[in-house]
Design an enzyme around this catalytic site. Structure first.
Site, mmCIF file in Angstrom:
data_model
loop_
_atom_site.group_PDB
_atom_site.id
_atom_site.type_symbol
_atom_site.label_atom_id
_atom_site.label_comp_id
_atom_site.label_asym_id
_atom_site.label_seq_id
_atom_site.Cartn_x
_atom_site.Cartn_y
_atom_site.Cartn_z
ATOM 1 N N ALA A 35 0.804 -1.224 0.000
ATOM 2 C CA ALA A 35 0.000 0.000 0.000
ATOM 3 C C ALA A 35 0.839 1.277 0.000
ATOM 4 O O ALA A 35 0.308 2.363 0.222
ATOM 5 C CB ALA A 35 -0.932 -0.011 1.203
ATOM 6 N N ASN A 76 1.255 -3.480 7.857
ATOM 7 C CA ASN A 76 2.306 -4.267 7.197
ATOM 8 C C ASN A 76 3.260 -3.350 6.448
ATOM 9 O O ASN A 76 4.432 -3.671 6.267
ATOM 10 C CB ASN A 76 1.678 -5.252 6.211
ATOM 11 C CG ASN A 76 0.996 -6.395 6.930
ATOM 12 O OD1 ASN A 76 1.648 -7.275 7.460
ATOM 13 N ND2 ASN A 76 -0.329 -6.363 6.977
ATOM 14 N N HIS A 115 -0.795 7.126 3.914
ATOM 15 C CA HIS A 115 0.518 6.809 4.491
ATOM 16 C C HIS A 115 1.477 7.950 4.147
ATOM 17 O O HIS A 115 1.660 8.254 2.960
ATOM 18 C CB HIS A 115 1.054 5.492 3.929
ATOM 19 C CG HIS A 115 0.112 4.338 4.137
ATOM 20 N ND1 HIS A 115 -0.163 3.825 5.374
ATOM 21 C CD2 HIS A 115 -0.630 3.626 3.261
ATOM 22 C CE1 HIS A 115 -1.024 2.826 5.264
ATOM 23 N NE2 HIS A 115 -1.334 2.689 3.991
HETATM 24 N N1 LIG Z 1 1.728 -5.535 2.427
HETATM 25 C C1 LIG Z 1 0.780 -4.605 2.414
HETATM 26 O O1 LIG Z 1 1.000 -3.442 2.037
HETATM 27 C C2 LIG Z 1 -0.593 -4.979 2.825
HETATM 28 C C3 LIG Z 1 -0.855 -6.203 3.384
HETATM 29 N N2 LIG Z 1 -2.118 -6.552 3.737
HETATM 30 C C4 LIG Z 1 -2.296 -7.879 4.340
HETATM 31 O O2 LIG Z 1 -2.625 -8.808 3.325
HETATM 32 C C5 LIG Z 1 -3.402 -9.864 3.870
HETATM 33 C C6 LIG Z 1 -4.662 -10.093 3.025
HETATM 34 O O3 LIG Z 1 -5.465 -8.933 3.053
HETATM 35 P P1 LIG Z 1 -7.025 -9.015 2.737
HETATM 36 O O4 LIG Z 1 -7.283 -9.953 1.642
HETATM 37 O O5 LIG Z 1 -7.503 -7.620 2.620
HETATM 38 O O6 LIG Z 1 -7.595 -9.643 4.092
HETATM 39 P P2 LIG Z 1 -8.990 -10.409 4.272
HETATM 40 O O7 LIG Z 1 -9.249 -10.422 5.731
HETATM 41 O O8 LIG Z 1 -10.018 -9.820 3.378
HETATM 42 O O9 LIG Z 1 -8.683 -11.882 3.748
HETATM 43 C C7 LIG Z 1 -7.800 -12.763 4.385
HETATM 44 C C8 LIG Z 1 -8.358 -14.163 4.265
HETATM 45 O O10 LIG Z 1 -7.388 -15.097 4.708
HETATM 46 C C9 LIG Z 1 -7.986 -15.968 5.659
HETATM 47 N N3 LIG Z 1 -6.971 -16.428 6.597
HETATM 48 C C10 LIG Z 1 -6.457 -15.796 7.677
HETATM 49 N N4 LIG Z 1 -5.518 -16.548 8.277
HETATM 50 C C11 LIG Z 1 -5.442 -17.696 7.563
HETATM 51 C C12 LIG Z 1 -4.666 -18.886 7.694
HETATM 52 N N5 LIG Z 1 -3.783 -19.028 8.686
HETATM 53 N N6 LIG Z 1 -4.838 -19.871 6.783
HETATM 54 C C13 LIG Z 1 -5.738 -19.727 5.799
HETATM 55 N N7 LIG Z 1 -6.510 -18.641 5.623
HETATM 56 C C14 LIG Z 1 -6.360 -17.630 6.495
HETATM 57 C C15 LIG Z 1 -9.057 -15.129 6.313
HETATM 58 O O11 LIG Z 1 -10.035 -15.955 6.919
HETATM 59 P P3 LIG Z 1 -10.846 -15.333 8.177
HETATM 60 O O12 LIG Z 1 -11.577 -14.149 7.683
HETATM 61 O O13 LIG Z 1 -11.706 -16.491 8.574
HETATM 62 O O14 LIG Z 1 -9.800 -14.982 9.188
HETATM 63 C C16 LIG Z 1 -9.625 -14.367 5.119
HETATM 64 O O15 LIG Z 1 -10.550 -15.140 4.395
HETATM 65 C C17 LIG Z 1 -3.727 -9.438 5.324
HETATM 66 O O16 LIG Z 1 -2.844 -10.073 6.234
HETATM 67 C C18 LIG Z 1 -3.453 -7.944 5.304
HETATM 68 O O17 LIG Z 1 -3.100 -7.435 6.584
HETATM 69 C C19 LIG Z 1 -3.161 -5.720 3.492
HETATM 70 C C20 LIG Z 1 -2.955 -4.497 2.952
HETATM 71 C C21 LIG Z 1 -1.648 -3.990 2.646
HETATM 72 O O1 LIG Z 2 -3.670 -1.244 2.940
HETATM 73 C C1 LIG Z 2 -3.132 -0.378 3.653
HETATM 74 O O2 LIG Z 2 -3.322 0.849 3.497
HETATM 75 C C2 LIG Z 2 -2.134 -0.741 4.679
HETATM 76 C C3 LIG Z 2 -2.401 -1.974 5.394
HETATM 77 O O3 LIG Z 2 -3.517 -2.389 5.614
HETATM 78 C C4 LIG Z 2 -1.236 -2.725 5.865
HETATM 79 O O4 LIG Z 2 -0.115 -2.259 5.660
HETATM 80 O O5 LIG Z 2 -1.430 -3.794 6.459
#
Ligand SMILES: NC(=O)C1=CN([C@@H]2O[C@H](COP(=O)(O)OP(=O)(O)OC[C@H]3O[C@@H](n4cnc5c(N)ncnc54)[C@H](OP(=O)(O)O)[C@@H]3O)[C@@H](O)[C@H]2O)C=CC1
Ligand SMILES: O=C([O-])CC(=O)C(=O)O
Length: 272
Positions: A125, A192, A222
């Site tokens: 992000a 993250n 951000h």
């Molecule tokens: N690097 C970056 O800049 C960013 C990173 N992220 C991260 O990316 C990831 C995905 O985001 P997003 O799709 O929006 O999140 P969501 O919550 O929409 O989707 C995550 C999915 O993964 C499932 N899940 C969680 N833990 C596990 C596991 N151990 N094994 C299998 N499935 C699992 C969740 O199930 P349930 O809902 O049942 O928990 C949910 O269905 C998140 O960790 C988020 O924090 C997001 C934004 C920015």
């Molecule tokens: O999507 C964003 O803006 C940031 C976020 O959630 C993350 O870093 O986990």
């Protein structure tokens, strides 16, 4: 054609899968897993080329995929990353906060070398990591201020021990100030990006993080400031949140898609 296994069928996983299905990412999505069977089934229903839903996350990399794409949670990263590399598959991680655990980082870094595999961390992000990477050795300070609507911060571990009630915030309020290391463990689904900055720059104990809850914003903003002998860089990224998950910015999803496209294509590559 590269074969992809997807871990996590939420907001981001769904958009990545649709990008593969439409041909935007030139690959085949062969296997998916989510701890919610309903979410995996819902995702597969949306796709023309249907992947297999596996019974547990470890089965993704025991199948003949080239890369496992994690879009699930920090726990998922801790659970599967090493076995993905041991199974000689590449790995793309979105829940980058998990890598601030130094022993995990070192184990995975060694495993990449031992098994000759690569872990990809998209810029997510934020923007500007290319510049910060280049000035890494001259950095004197690095910080990020993240501003989100209170609804985008709901459910974070931080609130289990804090007196702050997000529902009572009616103007822009700093709710957390500390290091990236602390921030990532207290707000695992929100910051993250601070882990990405830390890993690119001066480490998680020296990267400053401020989190602001603002009921008057519709954006995930951000603001990054990097200073050192090279001069000063500032980046402000005003993201619209994904419509299905307000915690996650649209840019993070587009960045995951772009990284995968780059992985799947033999072509001219632009940027650091
Ligand atoms: N690097 C970056 O800049 C960013 C990173 N992220 C991260 O990316 C990831 C995905 O985001 P997003 O799709 O929006 O999140 P969501 O919550 O929409 O989707 C995550 C999915 O993964 C499932 N899940 C969680 N833990 C596990 C596991 N151990 N094994 C299998 N499935 C699992 C969740 O199930 P349930 O809902 O049942 O928990 C949910 O269905 C998140 O960790 C988020 O924090 C997001 C934004 C920015
Ligand atoms: O999507 C964003 O803006 C940031 C976020 O959630 C993350 O870093 O986990």
């Amino acid at each position: 054609m590269k074969r992809i296994g997807l871990l996590g069928c939420g907001a981001m996983g769904t958009q990545i899968a649709l990008a593969i299905d439409s041909g935007q990412i030139p690959a085949t999505l062969t296997h998916v897993f989510d701890e919610s069977k309903e979410k995996s089934a819902l995702l597969v229903e949306k796709l023309t080329n249907k992947p297999e839903i596996v019974e547990n996350s470890h089965l993704l990399s025991s199948n003949p995929v080239d890369i496992v794409v994690e879009a699930a949670s920090q726990d998922a990263v801790m659970d599967v990353s090493l076995s993905v590399l041991q199974n000689k598959k590449d790995l793309m991680i979105m829940s980058v906060g998990a890598l601030l655990d130094e022993s995990i980082y070192d184990i995975l870094s060694d495993a990449c070398k031992d098994f000759k595999k690569t872990i990809y961390l998209p810029s997510g992000a934020i923007a500007g990591l290319d510049g910060i990477k280049s000035v890494k050795n001259e950095l004197e300070s690095l910080s990020i201020t993240t501003t989100k609507h209170p609804r985008s911060l709901k459910g974070a571990k931080f609130f289990e021990t804090s007196d702050i009630n997000l529902d009572e915030i009616n103007s822009s309020t700093v709710i957390f100030e500390g290091t990236a290391k602390e921030a990532v463990s207290l707000f695992p689904a929100n910051i993250n990006v601070a882990a990405l900055l830390s890993l690119t720059g001066v480490g998680s104990e020296k990267t400053g993080v401020k989190i602001v809850a603002d009921p008057n914003t519709e954006k995930n903003t951000h603001h990054i400031v990097a200073e050192g002998k090279f001069g000063k860089m500032t980046f402000t990224i005003e993201n619209y949140p994904d419509e299905n998950n307000p915690k996650t910015s649209r840019l993070a999803i587009l960045s995951a898609i772009e990284t995968l496209k780059k992985y799947c294509l033999n072509d001219i590559q632009i940027g650091t």
